[in-house]
Scaffold this active site. Structure first.
Site, mmCIF file in Angstrom:
data_model
loop_
_atom_site.group_PDB
_atom_site.id
_atom_site.type_symbol
_atom_site.label_atom_id
_atom_site.label_comp_id
_atom_site.label_asym_id
_atom_site.label_seq_id
_atom_site.Cartn_x
_atom_site.Cartn_y
_atom_site.Cartn_z
ATOM 1 N N LEU A 79 46.460 45.726 29.758
ATOM 2 C CA LEU A 79 47.585 46.266 30.531
ATOM 3 C C LEU A 79 47.522 45.840 31.992
ATOM 4 C CD1 LEU A 79 47.566 49.925 29.126
ATOM 5 C CD2 LEU A 79 49.175 48.099 28.520
ATOM 6 N N GLY A 80 46.331 45.487 32.445
ATOM 7 C CA GLY A 80 46.191 45.097 33.847
ATOM 8 C C GLY A 80 44.757 44.725 34.154
ATOM 9 N N LYS A 81 44.572 44.025 35.282
ATOM 10 C CA LYS A 81 43.229 43.592 35.674
ATOM 11 C C LYS A 81 43.017 43.942 37.134
ATOM 12 C CE LYS A 81 40.282 39.473 35.402
ATOM 13 N NZ LYS A 81 39.116 40.208 34.934
ATOM 14 N N LYS B 247 39.821 44.418 40.476
ATOM 15 C CA LYS B 247 38.653 43.759 41.062
ATOM 16 C C LYS B 247 37.376 44.065 40.282
ATOM 17 C CE LYS B 247 36.510 43.143 45.592
ATOM 18 N NZ LYS B 247 36.444 43.636 46.977
ATOM 19 N N PHE B 248 37.286 45.268 39.705
ATOM 20 C CA PHE B 248 36.027 45.690 39.084
ATOM 21 C C PHE B 248 36.106 45.825 37.564
ATOM 22 C CE2 PHE B 248 36.218 47.380 43.424
ATOM 23 C CZ PHE B 248 35.147 46.686 43.964
ATOM 24 N N SER C 263 39.077 45.842 33.852
ATOM 25 C CA SER C 263 40.413 45.705 33.271
ATOM 26 C C SER C 263 40.844 46.998 32.593
ATOM 27 C CB SER C 263 40.415 44.569 32.245
ATOM 28 O OG SER C 263 40.085 43.348 32.863
ATOM 29 N N LYS D 145 40.336 52.197 31.054
ATOM 30 C CA LYS D 145 39.923 51.374 32.196
ATOM 31 C C LYS D 145 38.441 51.071 32.017
ATOM 32 C CE LYS D 145 41.394 52.157 36.634
ATOM 33 N NZ LYS D 145 41.389 52.762 38.004
ATOM 34 N N ASP E 150 46.670 56.121 49.635
ATOM 35 C CA ASP E 150 46.955 54.728 49.250
ATOM 36 C C ASP E 150 48.197 54.643 48.363
ATOM 37 O OD1 ASP E 150 46.519 51.998 49.345
ATOM 38 O OD2 ASP E 150 45.107 51.982 47.677
#
Length: 302
Positions: free
Chosen positions: A33-35, A37-38, A40, A56, A150
């Site tokens: 679904l997404g990637k 920095k640390f 996926s 995650k 954020d």
């Protein structure tokens, strides 16, 4: 030397299914679904009950070398205690020798950022609806003394009913009684008090949703410039302009949020009660009711 939390000790692992603990073997893993920095994020479902979720997967070694292990601890601590329809649920977490797995609510609408990139900008009605939803979610967070810090399209997701969901709590903090001075968040969304290195409070989230509202309607943040110095200078002065197509009601709300003095920003309740937001919510409701009636009529005709 500071001890690492058990979850991050490289030899630490919980025994699968012992004492009710989960393991990766309890899930069928689907498409990515997404990637980040640390690690996926993957679509997944439980082998028993076929419950859909997002997993995650984070690598301990990368978290430690990036110096963000305590940020992750904080994210887990905060998100696991939040239950709101516009906040992604953290259902559970577990770990093995090399990885940490967070079991999260799946948002089928995907990333807000991708939707905004595809559509270039949102309709007024959609932007107003999203503003109500994020103000409601942040009101809930602030009542629990959680500052997000954020807010940006990349950290927002879209649920099954098209609703906004806050998805990433990596930078959030439990607001202490004394104010914080850490620089964090994304440059275009940083409030003047952070850019100036002053202490900050939950009013940082008010500034961020002002930036967000502008980006929803215009397709780019209000303080975006070619170089960082110009961006910072514009933020410090609260200096930005509107394209002609941004209407009076939206300008009024954005102007009440993007106030340099954090004490003078309008409250989250005032965002929810703002005449532009309430009129956009009404437009969305009327459109949904019309769509529902048209669907019912087409089913009757067949």
């Amino acid at each position: 030397m500071e001890n690492k939390p058990q979850i991050l000790q490289t030899k630490s692992k919980n025994t699968p299914n012992k004492g009710g603990k989960l393991s990766i073997n309890d899930f069928e893993i689907g498409r990515p679904l997404g990637k980040g920095k640390f690690g996926s994020v993957y679509l997944a479902r439980t082998k028993t009950g076929h419950f859909h979720c997002a997993i995650k997967v984070l690598f301990k070694s990368q978290l430690i070398s990036g110096g963000v292990e305590h940020q992750l601890e904080r994210e887990i601590e905060i998100q696991s205690h939040l239950q709101h329809p516009n906040i992604i649920r953290l259902y559970n977490y577990f770990w093995d020798a090399k990885k940490i797995y967070l079991i999260l609510e799946y948002a089928p609408g995907g990333e807000m950022y991708k939707q905004l990139t595809t559509q270039k900008r949102f309709t007024e009605a959609m932007a107003g609806k999203y503003m109500y939803e994020i103000a409601d979610a942040l009101s809930y967070c602030h009542r629990k003394n959680v500052i997000h810090r954020d807010i940006k399209p990349e950290n927002l997701l879209i649920g099954a009913q098209g609703e906004l969901k806050i998805g990433d709590f990596g930078w959030s903090v439990h607001a202490p009684s004394n104010k914080r001075q850490t620089m964090c968040g994304t440059m275009d969304y940083l409030p003047p008090e952070m850019v100036n290195g002053n202490s900050h409070s939950d009013a940082v989230d008010l500034w961020a949703i002002g930036v967000l509202c502008y980006e929803f309607l215009v397709g780019k943040p209000p303080f975006e410039h070619e170089n960082q110095a110009d961006t910072y200078s514009a933020i410090k002065a609260g200096r930005f302009t509107y394209p002609d197509f941004v209407k009076k009601g939206a300008r009024d709300l954005i102007g009440k949020l993007l106030v340099v003095d954090p004490r003078r920003r309008c409250s989250l309740q005032e965002v929810k009660d703002h005449y532009w937001v309430t009129s956009m919510l009404d437009s969305c409701r009327r459109a949904a009711e019309k769509q529902k009636a048209e669907r019912a009529a087409s089913l009757r005709d067949h």
